[in-house]
Design an enzyme around this catalytic site. Structure first.
Site, PDB file in Angstrom:
ATOM      1  N   GLY A 138      25.108 -22.637   8.269  1.00 20.86           N
ATOM      2  CA  GLY A 138      25.219 -22.031   9.598  1.00 20.86           C
ATOM      3  C   GLY A 138      26.491 -22.460  10.297  1.00 20.86           C
ATOM      4  O   GLY A 138      26.467 -22.905  11.444  1.00 20.86           O
ATOM      5  N   ALA A 167       7.805 -27.454  15.893  1.00 16.27           N
ATOM      6  CA  ALA A 167       7.134 -27.823  14.640  1.00 16.27           C
ATOM      7  C   ALA A 167       8.157 -27.949  13.510  1.00 16.27           C
ATOM      8  O   ALA A 167       8.118 -28.892  12.712  1.00 16.27           O
ATOM      9  CB  ALA A 167       6.073 -26.786  14.285  1.00 16.27           C
ATOM     10  N   ILE A 174      23.140 -28.230  24.027  1.00 16.68           N
ATOM     11  CA  ILE A 174      24.547 -28.067  23.642  1.00 16.68           C
ATOM     12  C   ILE A 174      24.957 -26.619  23.933  1.00 16.68           C
ATOM     13  O   ILE A 174      24.201 -25.686  23.641  1.00 16.68           O
ATOM     14  CB  ILE A 174      24.730 -28.359  22.123  1.00 16.68           C
ATOM     15  CG1 ILE A 174      24.072 -29.711  21.728  1.00 16.68           C
ATOM     16  CG2 ILE A 174      26.207 -28.335  21.744  1.00 16.68           C
ATOM     17  CD1 ILE A 174      24.614 -30.941  22.395  1.00 16.68           C
ATOM     18  N   SER A 209      16.346 -31.612  16.663  1.00 15.06           N
ATOM     19  CA  SER A 209      16.492 -31.322  18.094  1.00 15.06           C
ATOM     20  C   SER A 209      15.622 -32.309  18.868  1.00 15.06           C
ATOM     21  O   SER A 209      14.583 -32.756  18.349  1.00 15.06           O
ATOM     22  CB  SER A 209      16.008 -29.899  18.383  1.00 15.06           C
ATOM     23  OG  SER A 209      15.864 -29.708  19.767  1.00 15.06           O
ATOM     24  N   LYS A 240      11.414 -28.531  13.818  1.00 15.05           N
ATOM     25  CA  LYS A 240      12.355 -29.638  14.060  1.00 15.05           C
ATOM     26  C   LYS A 240      11.684 -30.995  13.875  1.00 15.05           C
ATOM     27  O   LYS A 240      12.320 -31.964  13.429  1.00 15.05           O
ATOM     28  CB  LYS A 240      12.969 -29.513  15.461  1.00 15.05           C
ATOM     29  CG  LYS A 240      13.877 -28.289  15.628  1.00 15.05           C
ATOM     30  CD  LYS A 240      15.054 -28.321  14.665  1.00 15.05           C
ATOM     31  CE  LYS A 240      16.061 -27.216  14.891  1.00 15.05           C
ATOM     32  NZ  LYS A 240      17.169 -27.244  13.920  1.00 15.05           N
ATOM     33  N   TYR A 254       9.564 -23.664  16.921  1.00 10.52           N
ATOM     34  CA  TYR A 254      10.825 -24.414  16.812  1.00 10.52           C
ATOM     35  C   TYR A 254      10.556 -25.923  16.784  1.00 10.52           C
ATOM     36  O   TYR A 254      11.110 -26.655  15.953  1.00 10.52           O
ATOM     37  CB  TYR A 254      11.702 -24.034  18.011  1.00 10.52           C
ATOM     38  CG  TYR A 254      13.098 -24.610  18.024  1.00 10.52           C
ATOM     39  CD1 TYR A 254      14.110 -24.076  17.227  1.00 10.52           C
ATOM     40  CD2 TYR A 254      13.419 -25.681  18.862  1.00 10.52           C
ATOM     41  CE1 TYR A 254      15.397 -24.590  17.264  1.00 10.52           C
ATOM     42  CE2 TYR A 254      14.706 -26.201  18.896  1.00 10.52           C
ATOM     43  CZ  TYR A 254      15.693 -25.654  18.102  1.00 10.52           C
ATOM     44  OH  TYR A 254      16.963 -26.172  18.136  1.00 10.52           O
TER      45      TYR A 254
HETATM   46  N1  LIG Z   1      22.533 -25.532  20.920  1.00  7.05           N
HETATM   47  C1  LIG Z   1      21.667 -26.475  21.223  1.00  7.05           C
HETATM   48  O1  LIG Z   1      21.468 -26.844  22.392  1.00  7.05           O
HETATM   49  C2  LIG Z   1      20.886 -27.147  20.139  1.00  7.05           C
HETATM   50  C3  LIG Z   1      20.035 -28.198  20.507  1.00  7.05           C
HETATM   51  C4  LIG Z   1      19.289 -28.838  19.535  1.00  7.05           C
HETATM   52  C5  LIG Z   1      19.414 -28.450  18.213  1.00  7.05           C
HETATM   53  N2  LIG Z   1      20.238 -27.417  17.871  1.00  7.05           N
HETATM   54  C6  LIG Z   1      20.300 -27.045  16.469  1.00  7.05           C
HETATM   55  O2  LIG Z   1      21.635 -27.050  16.023  1.00  7.05           O
HETATM   56  C7  LIG Z   1      21.804 -26.071  14.992  1.00  7.05           C
HETATM   57  C8  LIG Z   1      22.966 -25.160  15.347  1.00  7.05           C
HETATM   58  O3  LIG Z   1      22.672 -24.540  16.594  1.00  7.05           O
HETATM   59  P1  LIG Z   1      23.738 -23.682  17.426  1.00  7.05           P
HETATM   60  O4  LIG Z   1      23.393 -23.877  18.853  1.00  7.05           O
HETATM   61  O5  LIG Z   1      25.115 -23.947  16.943  1.00  7.05           O
HETATM   62  O6  LIG Z   1      23.271 -22.195  16.994  1.00  7.05           O
HETATM   63  P2  LIG Z   1      24.068 -20.813  16.928  1.00  7.05           P
HETATM   64  O7  LIG Z   1      25.300 -20.855  17.740  1.00  7.05           O
HETATM   65  O8  LIG Z   1      23.038 -19.768  17.202  1.00  7.05           O
HETATM   66  O9  LIG Z   1      24.494 -20.745  15.383  1.00  7.05           O
HETATM   67  C9  LIG Z   1      23.520 -20.677  14.377  1.00  7.05           C
HETATM   68  C10 LIG Z   1      24.182 -20.666  13.028  1.00  7.05           C
HETATM   69  O10 LIG Z   1      23.126 -20.624  12.032  1.00  7.05           O
HETATM   70  C11 LIG Z   1      23.405 -19.571  11.133  1.00  7.05           C
HETATM   71  N3  LIG Z   1      22.163 -19.055  10.571  1.00  7.05           N
HETATM   72  C12 LIG Z   1      21.108 -18.522  11.221  1.00  7.05           C
HETATM   73  N4  LIG Z   1      20.152 -18.159  10.349  1.00  7.05           N
HETATM   74  C13 LIG Z   1      20.626 -18.455   9.115  1.00  7.05           C
HETATM   75  C14 LIG Z   1      20.110 -18.324   7.805  1.00  7.05           C
HETATM   76  N5  LIG Z   1      18.898 -17.786   7.574  1.00  7.05           N
HETATM   77  N6  LIG Z   1      20.863 -18.742   6.753  1.00  7.05           N
HETATM   78  C15 LIG Z   1      22.083 -19.279   6.970  1.00  7.05           C
HETATM   79  N7  LIG Z   1      22.621 -19.428   8.188  1.00  7.05           N
HETATM   80  C16 LIG Z   1      21.909 -19.016   9.247  1.00  7.05           C
HETATM   81  C17 LIG Z   1      24.185 -18.554  11.939  1.00  7.05           C
HETATM   82  O11 LIG Z   1      24.968 -17.774  11.065  1.00  7.05           O
HETATM   83  P3  LIG Z   1      24.890 -16.152  11.068  1.00  7.05           P
HETATM   84  O12 LIG Z   1      25.296 -15.724  12.440  1.00  7.05           O
HETATM   85  O13 LIG Z   1      25.820 -15.740   9.994  1.00  7.05           O
HETATM   86  O14 LIG Z   1      23.451 -15.819  10.799  1.00  7.05           O
HETATM   87  C18 LIG Z   1      25.051 -19.462  12.809  1.00  7.05           C
HETATM   88  O15 LIG Z   1      26.203 -19.848  12.092  1.00  7.05           O
HETATM   89  C19 LIG Z   1      20.467 -25.342  14.865  1.00  7.05           C
HETATM   90  O16 LIG Z   1      19.711 -25.906  13.828  1.00  7.05           O
HETATM   91  C20 LIG Z   1      19.802 -25.633  16.200  1.00  7.05           C
HETATM   92  O17 LIG Z   1      18.403 -25.560  16.115  1.00  7.05           O
HETATM   93  C21 LIG Z   1      20.973 -26.755  18.805  1.00  7.05           C
END
Ligand SMILES: NC(=O)c1ccc[n+]([C@@H]2O[C@H](COP(=O)([O-])OP(=O)(O)OC[C@H]3O[C@@H](n4cnc5c(N)ncnc54)[C@H](OP(=O)(O)O)[C@@H]3O)[C@@H](O)[C@H]2O)c1
Length: 247
Positions: free
Chosen positions: A12, A157, A188, A142, A159, A155
């Site tokens: 991702g 569950a 974030i 998370s 994480k 989500y």
């Molecule tokens: N942002 C926050 O506040 C936050 C907080 C806690 C944890 N997190 C965790 O951090 C991680 C990244 O989050 P983010 O905020 O950067 O999310 P984001 O901006 O929505 O980016 C998600 C990424 O995951 C990829 N992805 C989604 N489904 C996929 C799949 N089935 N196979 C491969 N790639 C896939 C997407 O690629 P495509 O677009 O090509 O599908 C994208 O590159 C996640 O695990 C999220 O749960 C985020």
């Protein structure tokens, strides 16, 4: 801090935390494989940026919830890059709803991508790392996996599952020279949180002791440290990067 010439895969990595992490690992000296599922343009822009830094990079389209996709990606990475030293399981999605309104398919989809995806990538990468007798796995969970959150049972569950999974395999793989750690981000600023209503964002901000939202680089910096030898005595840990929200 250096991870010179190590081979990394970030899932991702077409945007958000994954993108920042992939570019930072390249800054620290790694060659980086970029995984995405649909955003080819985003993934290619990350590859170009890493190549500008003089590091090897290539994009791999694979749905992490599909074991065949993941296995094919790992085989290609092994051929193209010659191995795999660092796996960052970052790909994730949300499909929020209160339990009574949560559709079974929204439960399954989030578990499939966020938890089964981590299992698929880790199992597949561990084969390579065990043969090398070295490796480093960093799973992005998370703070919601630690606290739970109304409207995010699926989500939370997934994480929380990542944490139990990571602690178990940290014990299994330590003797093979493989470390496994978890990063638990707070709020974030990415596309994922961008879609939240303004009033929810403001309420969250008021609960963050450091008084700001996190930036993807806040996560990337910790992943870089965990991927480096400077953290060589740390395994099986969950480290929060959340501006103090869980204090
Ligand atoms: N942002 C926050 O506040 C936050 C907080 C806690 C944890 N997190 C965790 O951090 C991680 C990244 O989050 P983010 O905020 O950067 O999310 P984001 O901006 O929505 O980016 C998600 C990424 O995951 C990829 N992805 C989604 N489904 C996929 C799949 N089935 N196979 C491969 N790639 C896939 C997407 O690629 P495509 O677009 O090509 O599908 C994208 O590159 C996640 O695990 C999220 O749960 C985020």
């Amino acid at each position: 801090m250096s991870i010179e010439d190590k081979i990394a895969l970030v899932t991702g990595a077409s945007r958000g935390i994954g993108k920042a992490t992939a570019i930072y690992l390249a800054d620290l000296g790694a060659n980086v494989a970029i995984n995405y599922s649909s955003d080819e343009q985003g993934a290619m822009s990350v590859v170009e940026e890493i190549r500008k830094h003089g590091r090897k990079s290539k994009a791999f389209k694979a749905n992490v919830s599909c074991m065949e996709d993941v296995q094919a990606m790992m085989d290609e990475i092994r051929q193209e890059f010659g191995g795999l030293d660092i796996l960052v399981n970052n790909a994730g999605i949300t499909k929020d709803a209160l339990l009574v309104r949560m559709k079974p398919e929204d439960w399954e989809k989030v578990i499939d991508v966020n938890l089964n995806g981590v299992f698929n990538c880790t199992k597949s990468a561990a084969r390579i790392m065990m043969r090398q007798r070295r490796g480093n796995i960093i799973n992005i969970s998370s703070v919601i996996g630690l606290t739970g959150n109304a409207g995010q049972a699926n989500y939370a569950a997934a994480k929380a599952g990542i944490i139990g999974f990571s602690k178990s395999i940290a014990k299994e793989l330590a003797s093979r020279g493989i470390r496994v750690n978890v990063v638990a981000p707070g709020f974030i600023q990415t596309d994922m949180t961008g879609m939240l209503p303004q009033n929810i964002k403001e309420e969250l901000l008021s609960k963050i002791p450091l008084g700001r939202y996190g930036d993807p680089m806040d996560i990337a910096h910790l992943v870089g440290f965990l991927a480096s030898d400077e953290s060589s005595y740390i395994t099986g840990q969950v480290i929060n990067v959340d501006g103090g929200i869980l204090i």
